[in-house]
Scaffold this motif. Structure first.
Motif, PDB file in Angstrom:
ATOM      1  N   ARG A  84      17.502  48.546   6.963  1.00  0.00           N
ATOM      2  CA  ARG A  84      17.623  49.541   8.024  1.00  0.00           C
ATOM      3  C   ARG A  84      16.688  49.186   9.185  1.00  0.00           C
ATOM      4  O   ARG A  84      15.568  48.701   8.980  1.00  0.00           O
ATOM      5  CB  ARG A  84      17.265  50.950   7.521  1.00  0.00           C
ATOM      6  CG  ARG A  84      18.190  51.483   6.435  1.00  0.00           C
ATOM      7  CD  ARG A  84      19.565  51.806   6.982  1.00  0.00           C
ATOM      8  NE  ARG A  84      20.419  52.393   5.963  1.00  0.00           N
ATOM      9  CZ  ARG A  84      21.223  51.693   5.141  1.00  0.00           C
ATOM     10  NH1 ARG A  84      21.252  50.365   5.220  1.00  0.00           N
ATOM     11  NH2 ARG A  84      21.983  52.312   4.260  1.00  0.00           N
ATOM     12  N   PHE A  85      17.159  49.501  10.403  1.00  0.00           N
ATOM     13  CA  PHE A  85      16.343  49.401  11.612  1.00  0.00           C
ATOM     14  C   PHE A  85      16.276  50.806  12.197  1.00  0.00           C
ATOM     15  O   PHE A  85      17.286  51.322  12.695  1.00  0.00           O
ATOM     16  CB  PHE A  85      16.982  48.432  12.609  1.00  0.00           C
ATOM     17  CG  PHE A  85      16.178  48.208  13.876  1.00  0.00           C
ATOM     18  CD1 PHE A  85      15.473  47.025  14.058  1.00  0.00           C
ATOM     19  CD2 PHE A  85      16.130  49.162  14.893  1.00  0.00           C
ATOM     20  CE1 PHE A  85      14.743  46.798  15.222  1.00  0.00           C
ATOM     21  CE2 PHE A  85      15.399  48.962  16.049  1.00  0.00           C
ATOM     22  CZ  PHE A  85      14.703  47.771  16.208  1.00  0.00           C
ATOM     23  N   LEU A  86      15.107  51.442  12.117  1.00  0.00           N
ATOM     24  CA  LEU A  86      14.949  52.812  12.610  1.00  0.00           C
ATOM     25  C   LEU A  86      14.158  52.789  13.911  1.00  0.00           C
ATOM     26  O   LEU A  86      13.018  52.334  13.950  1.00  0.00           O
ATOM     27  CB  LEU A  86      14.251  53.693  11.566  1.00  0.00           C
ATOM     28  CG  LEU A  86      14.306  55.201  11.826  1.00  0.00           C
ATOM     29  CD1 LEU A  86      14.134  55.971  10.513  1.00  0.00           C
ATOM     30  CD2 LEU A  86      13.250  55.682  12.812  1.00  0.00           C
ATOM     31  N   HIS A  87      14.770  53.312  14.931  1.00  0.00           N
ATOM     32  CA  HIS A  87      14.197  53.322  16.278  1.00  0.00           C
ATOM     33  C   HIS A  87      13.729  54.730  16.615  1.00  0.00           C
ATOM     34  O   HIS A  87      14.515  55.685  16.570  1.00  0.00           O
ATOM     35  CB  HIS A  87      15.257  52.854  17.274  1.00  0.00           C
ATOM     36  CG  HIS A  87      14.855  52.933  18.709  1.00  0.00           C
ATOM     37  ND1 HIS A  87      13.860  52.140  19.243  1.00  0.00           N
ATOM     38  CD2 HIS A  87      15.331  53.693  19.741  1.00  0.00           C
ATOM     39  CE1 HIS A  87      13.740  52.409  20.540  1.00  0.00           C
ATOM     40  NE2 HIS A  87      14.607  53.356  20.860  1.00  0.00           N
ATOM     41  N   VAL A  88      12.441  54.875  16.939  1.00  0.00           N
ATOM     42  CA  VAL A  88      11.855  56.184  17.219  1.00  0.00           C
ATOM     43  C   VAL A  88      11.871  56.426  18.728  1.00  0.00           C
ATOM     44  O   VAL A  88      11.286  55.663  19.499  1.00  0.00           O
ATOM     45  CB  VAL A  88      10.412  56.266  16.679  1.00  0.00           C
ATOM     46  CG1 VAL A  88       9.806  57.637  16.973  1.00  0.00           C
ATOM     47  CG2 VAL A  88      10.396  55.986  15.172  1.00  0.00           C
ATOM     48  N   SER A  89      12.545  57.503  19.146  1.00  0.00           N
ATOM     49  CA  SER A  89      12.675  57.790  20.570  1.00  0.00           C
ATOM     50  C   SER A  89      12.256  59.233  20.857  1.00  0.00           C
ATOM     51  O   SER A  89      11.593  59.873  20.056  1.00  0.00           O
ATOM     52  CB  SER A  89      14.108  57.509  21.036  1.00  0.00           C
ATOM     53  OG  SER A  89      14.196  57.555  22.454  1.00  0.00           O
ATOM     54  N   THR A  90      12.662  59.738  22.003  1.00  0.00           N
ATOM     55  CA  THR A  90      12.132  60.992  22.542  1.00  0.00           C
ATOM     56  C   THR A  90      13.242  61.899  23.051  1.00  0.00           C
ATOM     57  O   THR A  90      14.328  61.416  23.436  1.00  0.00           O
ATOM     58  CB  THR A  90      11.166  60.686  23.708  1.00  0.00           C
ATOM     59  OG1 THR A  90      10.798  61.897  24.364  1.00  0.00           O
ATOM     60  CG2 THR A  90      11.823  59.774  24.739  1.00  0.00           C
ATOM     61  N   ASP A  91      12.968  63.191  23.097  1.00  0.00           N
ATOM     62  CA  ASP A  91      13.930  64.128  23.685  1.00  0.00           C
ATOM     63  C   ASP A  91      13.993  64.008  25.203  1.00  0.00           C
ATOM     64  O   ASP A  91      14.930  64.522  25.831  1.00  0.00           O
ATOM     65  CB  ASP A  91      13.608  65.570  23.281  1.00  0.00           C
ATOM     66  CG  ASP A  91      12.221  66.043  23.715  1.00  0.00           C
ATOM     67  OD1 ASP A  91      11.453  65.245  24.288  1.00  0.00           O
ATOM     68  OD2 ASP A  91      11.899  67.217  23.459  1.00  0.00           O
ATOM     69  N   GLU A  92      13.045  63.308  25.804  1.00  0.00           N
ATOM     70  CA  GLU A  92      13.020  63.209  27.264  1.00  0.00           C
ATOM     71  C   GLU A  92      14.195  62.433  27.821  1.00  0.00           C
ATOM     72  O   GLU A  92      14.498  62.528  29.023  1.00  0.00           O
ATOM     73  CB  GLU A  92      11.697  62.599  27.731  1.00  0.00           C
ATOM     74  CG  GLU A  92      10.503  63.467  27.379  1.00  0.00           C
ATOM     75  CD  GLU A  92       9.215  63.033  28.038  1.00  0.00           C
ATOM     76  OE1 GLU A  92       9.265  62.622  29.214  1.00  0.00           O
ATOM     77  OE2 GLU A  92       8.166  63.107  27.382  1.00  0.00           O
ATOM     78  N   VAL A  93      14.882  61.652  26.976  1.00  0.00           N
ATOM     79  CA  VAL A  93      16.053  60.908  27.452  1.00  0.00           C
ATOM     80  C   VAL A  93      17.169  61.850  27.895  1.00  0.00           C
ATOM     81  O   VAL A  93      18.042  61.469  28.681  1.00  0.00           O
ATOM     82  CB  VAL A  93      16.592  59.949  26.373  1.00  0.00           C
ATOM     83  CG1 VAL A  93      15.537  58.905  26.013  1.00  0.00           C
ATOM     84  CG2 VAL A  93      17.060  60.705  25.133  1.00  0.00           C
ATOM     85  N   TYR A  94      17.151  63.096  27.415  1.00  0.00           N
ATOM     86  CA  TYR A  94      18.220  64.038  27.729  1.00  0.00           C
ATOM     87  C   TYR A  94      18.026  64.746  29.068  1.00  0.00           C
ATOM     88  O   TYR A  94      18.907  65.480  29.514  1.00  0.00           O
ATOM     89  CB  TYR A  94      18.322  65.100  26.635  1.00  0.00           C
ATOM     90  CG  TYR A  94      18.646  64.574  25.260  1.00  0.00           C
ATOM     91  CD1 TYR A  94      19.801  63.830  25.028  1.00  0.00           C
ATOM     92  CD2 TYR A  94      17.804  64.841  24.182  1.00  0.00           C
ATOM     93  CE1 TYR A  94      20.104  63.360  23.755  1.00  0.00           C
ATOM     94  CE2 TYR A  94      18.100  64.376  22.904  1.00  0.00           C
ATOM     95  CZ  TYR A  94      19.249  63.634  22.693  1.00  0.00           C
ATOM     96  OH  TYR A  94      19.545  63.183  21.432  1.00  0.00           O
ATOM     97  N   GLY A  95      16.872  64.582  29.694  1.00  0.00           N
ATOM     98  CA  GLY A  95      16.626  65.209  30.978  1.00  0.00           C
ATOM     99  C   GLY A  95      16.009  66.578  30.857  1.00  0.00           C
ATOM    100  O   GLY A  95      15.220  66.847  29.957  1.00  0.00           O
ATOM    101  N   SER A  96      16.365  67.479  31.755  1.00  0.00           N
ATOM    102  CA  SER A  96      15.725  68.784  31.842  1.00  0.00           C
ATOM    103  C   SER A  96      16.747  69.896  31.635  1.00  0.00           C
ATOM    104  O   SER A  96      17.898  69.791  32.074  1.00  0.00           O
ATOM    105  CB  SER A  96      15.063  68.945  33.211  1.00  0.00           C
ATOM    106  OG  SER A  96      14.350  70.156  33.292  1.00  0.00           O
ATOM    107  N   LEU A  97      16.317  70.986  30.985  1.00  0.00           N
ATOM    108  CA  LEU A  97      17.158  72.147  30.728  1.00  0.00           C
ATOM    109  C   LEU A  97      16.783  73.308  31.641  1.00  0.00           C
ATOM    110  O   LEU A  97      15.618  73.469  31.999  1.00  0.00           O
ATOM    111  CB  LEU A  97      17.003  72.603  29.281  1.00  0.00           C
ATOM    112  CG  LEU A  97      17.499  71.666  28.181  1.00  0.00           C
ATOM    113  CD1 LEU A  97      17.008  72.158  26.825  1.00  0.00           C
ATOM    114  CD2 LEU A  97      19.010  71.558  28.212  1.00  0.00           C
ATOM    115  N   GLY A  98      17.775  74.130  31.962  1.00  0.00           N
ATOM    116  CA  GLY A  98      17.496  75.390  32.631  1.00  0.00           C
ATOM    117  C   GLY A  98      17.072  76.434  31.622  1.00  0.00           C
ATOM    118  O   GLY A  98      17.225  76.240  30.404  1.00  0.00           O
ATOM    119  N   PRO A  99      16.552  77.575  32.090  1.00  0.00           N
ATOM    120  CA  PRO A  99      16.031  78.597  31.178  1.00  0.00           C
ATOM    121  C   PRO A  99      17.041  79.075  30.140  1.00  0.00           C
ATOM    122  O   PRO A  99      16.687  79.345  28.992  1.00  0.00           O
ATOM    123  CB  PRO A  99      15.625  79.737  32.122  1.00  0.00           C
ATOM    124  CG  PRO A  99      15.398  79.087  33.435  1.00  0.00           C
ATOM    125  CD  PRO A  99      16.369  77.953  33.503  1.00  0.00           C
TER     126      PRO A  99
END
Length: 355
Positions: A126-141
């Motif tokens: 397995r190759f497990l790549h650790v990433s971030t929620d910041e790739v999804y951009g910004s949410l409104g309220p």
């Protein structure tokens, strides 16, 4: 054996420590030891034959090829990354070099290694790549939280570089069949975090009676994940995740930054009272950073549904553990908060009036 890249950084070192404590399987740890990589994080493993540390760059293909050939790991867990938004604004090139080019080189060497394995080992790799929620951009309220199918919309050089690496990992699975897994996590906090990030920065500044810089109006919202919970989630994905899939990892703790800082102040008032008065007196609103995403929120139901994982810590329990750890580990803090750290504070905060 598994290969962990970036295993001397904040999340990586917590993962290595927890892995060896709970599973005992040997770890080959490759870390470049940039400013945020710190072997003191791993001091308790000194002399432990289960931990093999190699200083090096994931972009050094000859080194990676040799390590894979000699140690024959059954999995690669890739934490290696430049990971601070503010630094990416000041100097994006390092982020492109490590997060994009470095990830590409690592994937290429992993692909060659995997293709040469015997069939049984190839099936298990397995190759497990650790990433971030910041790739999804910004949410409104009122927007729903990020899911694994949320379109990518990165807004900083850091998040753009991580998005690029995520796409490369996906492409290597779909094009070459490399058995990849990707995790996208929310904001981590806990022991060993380099004090450029919000929570340790606030703890250290408050203890020293320095201003607590709050960007903008302080109402930017993040989901907060205790690092130990993140580590158990990654282990669950590595062990049982479906090949080619992405799993969002969150703490179910959406909170505005100002609430986080005030919570830290309240805990310090309890655990380390300041004769000069409540630590909240140090709150200092400063100029916001460019492109500051307003809200992140993670929907972590997929990993719960498929793998049975949920965070063990609430924010209240996790933040208390974190503040206590920084207060109890003065030597670590003093060594980390050295020239590079002071230079960064001067560079990033002086113009904002918070130094």
């Amino acid at each position: 054996m598994i290969l962990v890249t970036g295993g001397a950084g904040f999340i990586g070192s917590n993962f290595v420590l927890d892995w060896l404590r709970d599973l005992g399987e040997p770890v080959l740890n490759l870390d470049k030891l940039t400013y945020a990589g710190n072997l003191e994080n791993l001091a308790s493993l000194k002399g432990d034959p289960r931990h093999i540390f190699v200083q090096g760059d994931i972009g050094d293909r000859a080194l990676v090829e040799r390590l894979l050939r000699e140690h024959r790991p059954r999995a690669i867990v890739n934490f290696a990354a430049e990971s601070h938004v503010d630094r990416s604004i000041h100097g994006p090139e390092d982020f492109i070099q490590t997060n994009v080019v470095g990830s590409f080189h690592l994937l290429e060497e992993a692909r060659g290694y995997w293709q040469g394995l015997p069939e049984r080992e190839r099936l298990d790799f397995r190759f497990l790549h650790v990433s971030t929620d910041e790739v999804y951009g910004s949410l409104g309220p009122g927007d729903p939280p990020f899911t694994e199918t949320t379109p990518y919309a990165p807004n900083s050089p850091y998040s753009a570089s991580k998005a690029a690496s995520d796409h490369l990992v996906r492409a290597y699975h779909h094009t070459y069949g490399l058995p990849t897994l990707t995790t996208n996590c929310s904001n981590n906090y806990g022991p060993y975090q380099f004090p450029e990030k919000l929570i340790p920065l606030m703890i250290l500044n408050a203890v020293q009676g320095k201003p607590l810089p709050i960007y903008g109006d302080g109402l930017n919202v993040r989901d907060w994940l205790y690092v130990g919970d993140h580590c158990t989630a990654i282990r669950a994905v590595l062990a049982r995740g479906r090949v080619g899939q992405t799993y969002n990892i969150g703490g179910w703790n959406e909170k505005p930054n100002i609430e986080i800082v005030k919570t830290v102040c309240d805990l310090l008032d309890e655990l380390r009272p300041d004769p000069a008065g409540p630590h909240a007196r140090l709150l200092t609103y400063v100029q916001d950073r460019p492109g500051h995403d307003r809200r992140y929120a993670i929907d972590a139901r997929k990993i719960e549904r498929e793998l049975g994982w949920r965070p063990a810590e609430t924010f209240d329990t996790g933040i208390r553990k974190t503040v206590r750890w920084y207060l109890d580990n003065v030597a670590w803090v003093e060594h980390v908060a050295s020239g590079e750290y002071r230079h960064w504070l001067e560079q990033n905060y002086k113009a904002r009036g918070a130094v």
